[in-house]
Structures are given as structure tokens and as C-alpha cells.
Design a protein around this motif. Structure first.
Motif: not given
Length: 478
Positions: A21, A97-101, A108, A111
């Protein structure tokens, strides 16, 4: 590599699989989004690792670039001024809000925030925040003076600041103000936050990287910062909010994402909520300069030092009364170690720290010491900070044969093929008994900051400030 790719010459980047990434982020920043990438192993023995990727590497280097791989251009983040419209509760939910990494985080990540609730940056709140500066909301953050730094390189006054770690991003005064609102800042804090923004809000990677902010000059008192007891503890609104603003800007303006381009394996507790404190200028011994004066500002000018320290943090806290017994009458374990038993001070207490200063890590040190201990160094004979830096640097001289046993020099000496600064010779040519400095390339890379309460304490932080000019004017942003 990017230049070769843009010229149509295939390249291949070899890195660990869990760094993919970060590689993609770098490729986007450099305008070569389809660069070829091979995985190296973290634990596979070297010869086996090479056997795994040598043939794919040769194939990647000799196979012509496809039309898709020739595509260039940088990704630009959205410049939408308004991210969300709705009620305050809905906005709070939006910002949380979150984002799965995926690997290597497997969890999560927030963001827009540091994972904690924020103050929703409404139009009214941002407008009120902007009253803290005379700069226009749509003005880009630019360097207010010429600067040289490790992350920034050489930059000229007026040049646009590129935020770390995604170095294509820029920001406006209003965008900084938005993050200041989110962090809980008051309008009078904004010039400090804007000065921090000028640093680019770097985060570093891999190592135990901590981001620190120290404010020097009159503004510290003006906005009520804590430079005394517990200045690193929770509780002071200015310290807490300004420190948090650094981290929020790193996320929202720099694009820093843990597990994507912020790869510190463990992280640092000093980055959780941010770390900001003020210099206790009233505690400086006679002749000792504050941070502002050390970097050629005037005593009545306010500045911010933005530090990224890449090693550990160690606190030299002595037993209750132990340090004072050592200084007052020469009693206790410290006096016995330094062979001054029965001799009243002042004594050079830095001698007590020497055995552990470079036990595991080379490089300069930043010392955060309480004013009483600084005064004792002055009374001992150090009439300036520069004299202390010189003493520390000379005490760090180590024979090359011992210097080879540290981990970092394998990297910092270019595999021992680089030029050693004090001799002008290649490292491999130096005799075993040649003394080389462990405390940085020059004495001035070390740093002393006076702050904290009245108890005997000194923090030693591996690493000094970033580059030769890591200090930014607060007054320029008023």
C-alpha cells in the motif's frame, strides 16, 4: 526510478509484501501508478530470498512496458470545500467513519480523525477560527522563510508546502483552520497551528517514530500553554489541542494512514492525541538561549519546533531526594558512581547518563530537562547550551571497531562505502582505533529544551530536530 519509467525504461521495485500500500502511494505521488513491484521476505534467509525473485526481476526489467504501465499523471485529492451536510449528530457520525485496512493492520482505521470524537467543523466555527490570523482563507500554506530539513530538503520562502507523507498534497489556511476546529483549538491557537502546518506534518515510518511540538517565545504564555509540571500530561487545553491538530493535519492534509503509508511497527503513545508543550523560558540559566534564539530568532519572537524523533524515549528520574543529595552534599549512589562521594556540588549529572545514552542507538539526542538541573550544569561550568553540546559530542567519540557493532551505521554509512565526515575518508579505509562521533555529525544536532516542574527529571529522546532549520515562525502567521 520514476524518471526511467517515464522515459519508457522498465524498472522494478523490491519491497516487503506488507508494504504494497505504501508503494502504491509512492507510485501515485511520483506519477508512475503502474510501477512493477516484487515482494521480498522479512524472515527468509538472504540467498533463498534472492532465488525467489531474481528471475521475476530479470523478466520485469527486460519486458517492455505495456500501454497501461506507460500511463502517467499524479492522483490529486478531492478539493471539495464541503464534505458533508446534515445535523450535528449526523456530521459526528460521518467524521467517525472507518475503513478496514488489510495486512499489516487487520483492523478498521478512522478516515478523518485520530479515532476519537472531534468538534464538528461547521461554517460558523471555521469562520470564528479564522479570526485568529490575518491570512486569507484561500491562501496556500507556503514557507515563510528559507528552510533546510531532512524531509523537506531545501525550500525557498514563498514556496508551497507539500504535506507528508503524500508529498503531492497542498493545503489552504482554511483547511488548516478546519483541522484546528476538529482538534478543539481556540482562534488564538491558530498561528501556532499554521506554523506547524508549515513543517508539512511529517510522520516517518518503520521505527519508533514520535512527533513532538515545542513552542518557544511569548505566545506560550499568551495562550496559556503548560511549560511546568506535567507539561506532557492531559489537562492543559492549549497543549492538548495543538498537539492533536498536528496529528489531524497529518491525516487529513498529508494523507497519513496507519498500515498504508504510516508504517511504524508499534507506533508511539506520543502520537495518540498528539504531543505539544512549551519551553520554560523563565528557567533558562544566564547566557543560555531559548529555542527561538538558538535558531536566530529574537527573544521576543515566537516559534514552533516540529520534531520527529526516530528512536526511544528514556527518562532519567532519580530516586526521591537522590539527585539533591548528590548535588548538595555528594551523597548517594550517583555520587558513588561518579567518584565524588562527600564532595558538595555542583556536579555534572550528565556523566551519570553517559553509559546508557548510546547503548543501543547512535545519533543525536534531545534532552528535555527541568530548570533546576539546567542551573546545576551552568554552575558546574557550562555557560551556554553550545558548551553542553560540544561536551556531549566529544564524549560520544567511539573507536570504529566498536561503532561497527551498532545497527544503524550499516545504513547511514552507505554500507561502509560512504565518506566519514571528520576524516574525509571512506568508512572502510578507517583504522579500528579511529574515533568517530556517535552523537550526530556535529554538536549542534543535539538539543536541550528547558521545561517541566521542580522535581529532578530529564528525558532523553533518540534523535534531534529534523534538519538544520526545523523551527517555524508563529508571528508570521498571526
Amino acid at each position: 526510478m520514476a524518471k526511467l519509467e517515464k522515459a519508457g525504461i522498465p524498472t522494478v521495485l523490491i519491497d516487503f509484501e506488507d508494504q504494497i500500500h505504501m508503494v502504491k502511494e509512492w507510485a501515485l505521488a511520483e506519477g508512475v501508478p503502474k510501477i512493477r513491484f516484487l515482494h521480498g521476505g522479512r524472515v527468509v534467509p538472504g540467498p533463498e530470498d534472492v532465488d525467489d525473485w531474481i528471475e521475476p526481476m530479470l523478466e520485469a526489467l527486460t519486458k517492455p512496458l505495456t500501454d497501461e504501465e506507460k500511463e502517467s499523471g499524479r492522483w490529486e485529492p478531492s478539493r471539495d470545500r464541503v464534505l458533508f451536510e446534515g445535523t450535528l449528530d449526523e456530521a459526528q457520525e460521518f467524521y467517525q467513519q472507518t475503513k478496514d485496512i488489510p495486512r499489516p493492520v487487520y483492523a478498521p482505521m478512522a478516515v478523518y480523525t485520530d479515532g476519537l470524537p472531534i468538534i464538528v467543523p461547521t461554517e460558523e466555527r471555521v469562520r470564528a477560527m479564522l479570526t485568529g490570523t490575518s491570512h486569507q482563507p484561500d491562501e496556500l500554506i507556503t514557507y515563510q522563510a528559507d528552510i533546510t530539513g531532512i524531509l523537506t530538503g531545501q525550500r525557498k520562502k514563498g514556496e508551497v508546502v507539500r504535506f507528508q507523507p503524500s508529498t503531492w498534497r497542498t493545503a489552504t489556511v482554511e483547511q488548516v483552520a478546519i483541522n484546528a476546529v476538529m482538534a478543539g483549538c481556540k482562534p488564538e491557537y491558530l498561528p501556532v497551528v499554521l506554523a506547524i502546518a508549515e513543517s508539512g506534518c511529517g510522520t516517518s515510518t518503520t521505527v519508533f517514530s514520535s512527533q513532538w511540538v515545542c513552542v518557544s517565545g511569548p505566545i506560550a504564555k499568551e495562550i496559556g500553554m503548560n511549560a511546568g509540571c506535567g507539561m506532557l500530561n492531559p489537562g492543559n487545553p492549549a497543549n492538548a489541542a495543538i498537539g492533536r491538530a498536528y496529528q489531524l493535519m497529518a491525516i487529513n492534509l498529508g494523507g497519513a494512514i496507519t498500515g498504508v503509508n504510516r508504517m511504524s511497527s508499534i507506533g508511539s503513545p506520543f502520537n495518540m492525541g498528539g504531543c505539544c508543550f512549551a519551553e520554560y523560558s523563565d528557567g533558562l540559566p544566564p547566557g543560555w538561549k531559548g529555542l527561538n534564539e538558538e535558531f536566530r530568532f529574537k527573544k521576543d519572537e515566537s516559534v514552533v519546533m516540529a520534531m520527529i524523533t526516530e528512536g526511544g524515549i528514556e527518562g532519567a528520574q532519580f530516586s526521591p531526594g537522590g539527585y539533591r543529595a548528590f548535588q548538595k552534599s555528594g551523597h548517594g549512589g550517583i555520587a558513588r558512581r561518579l567518584d565524588v562521594k562527600g564532595t558538595p556540588g555542583p556536579h555534572n549529572w550528565l556523566e551519570y547518563l553517559l553509559p546508557g545514552l548510546w547503548a543501543n542507538r547512535t545519533g543525536p539526542r534531545t534532552f528535555i530537562m527541568v530548570h533546576e538541573m539546567a542551573q546545576h550544569l551552568y554552575e558546574y561550568g557550562f555557560k551556554s547550551k553550545e558548551a553542553v553540546y560540544e561536551w556531549i559530542w566529544e564524549k560520544s567519540l567511539t573507536p570504529v571497531k566498536d561503532y561497527r557493532n551498532y545497527s544503524w551505521p550499516d545504513l547511514t554509512t552507505d554500507g561502509w562505502m560512504g565518506i566519514e565526515r571528520t576524516s574525509g575518508k571512506r568508512w572502510k579505509e578507517l583504522p579500528d582505533d579511529y574515533p568517530v562521533p556517535v552523537a550526530g555529525n556535529m554538536p549542534s544536532e543535539n538539543r536541550i529544551i528547558i521545561s517541566g516542574g521542580d522535581e529532578e527529571l530529564c528525558l532523553e529522546i533518540s534523535g534531534g530536530p529534523i534538519g538544520s532549520n526545523p523551527v517555524y515562525s508563529v508571528d508570521a502567521w498571526r
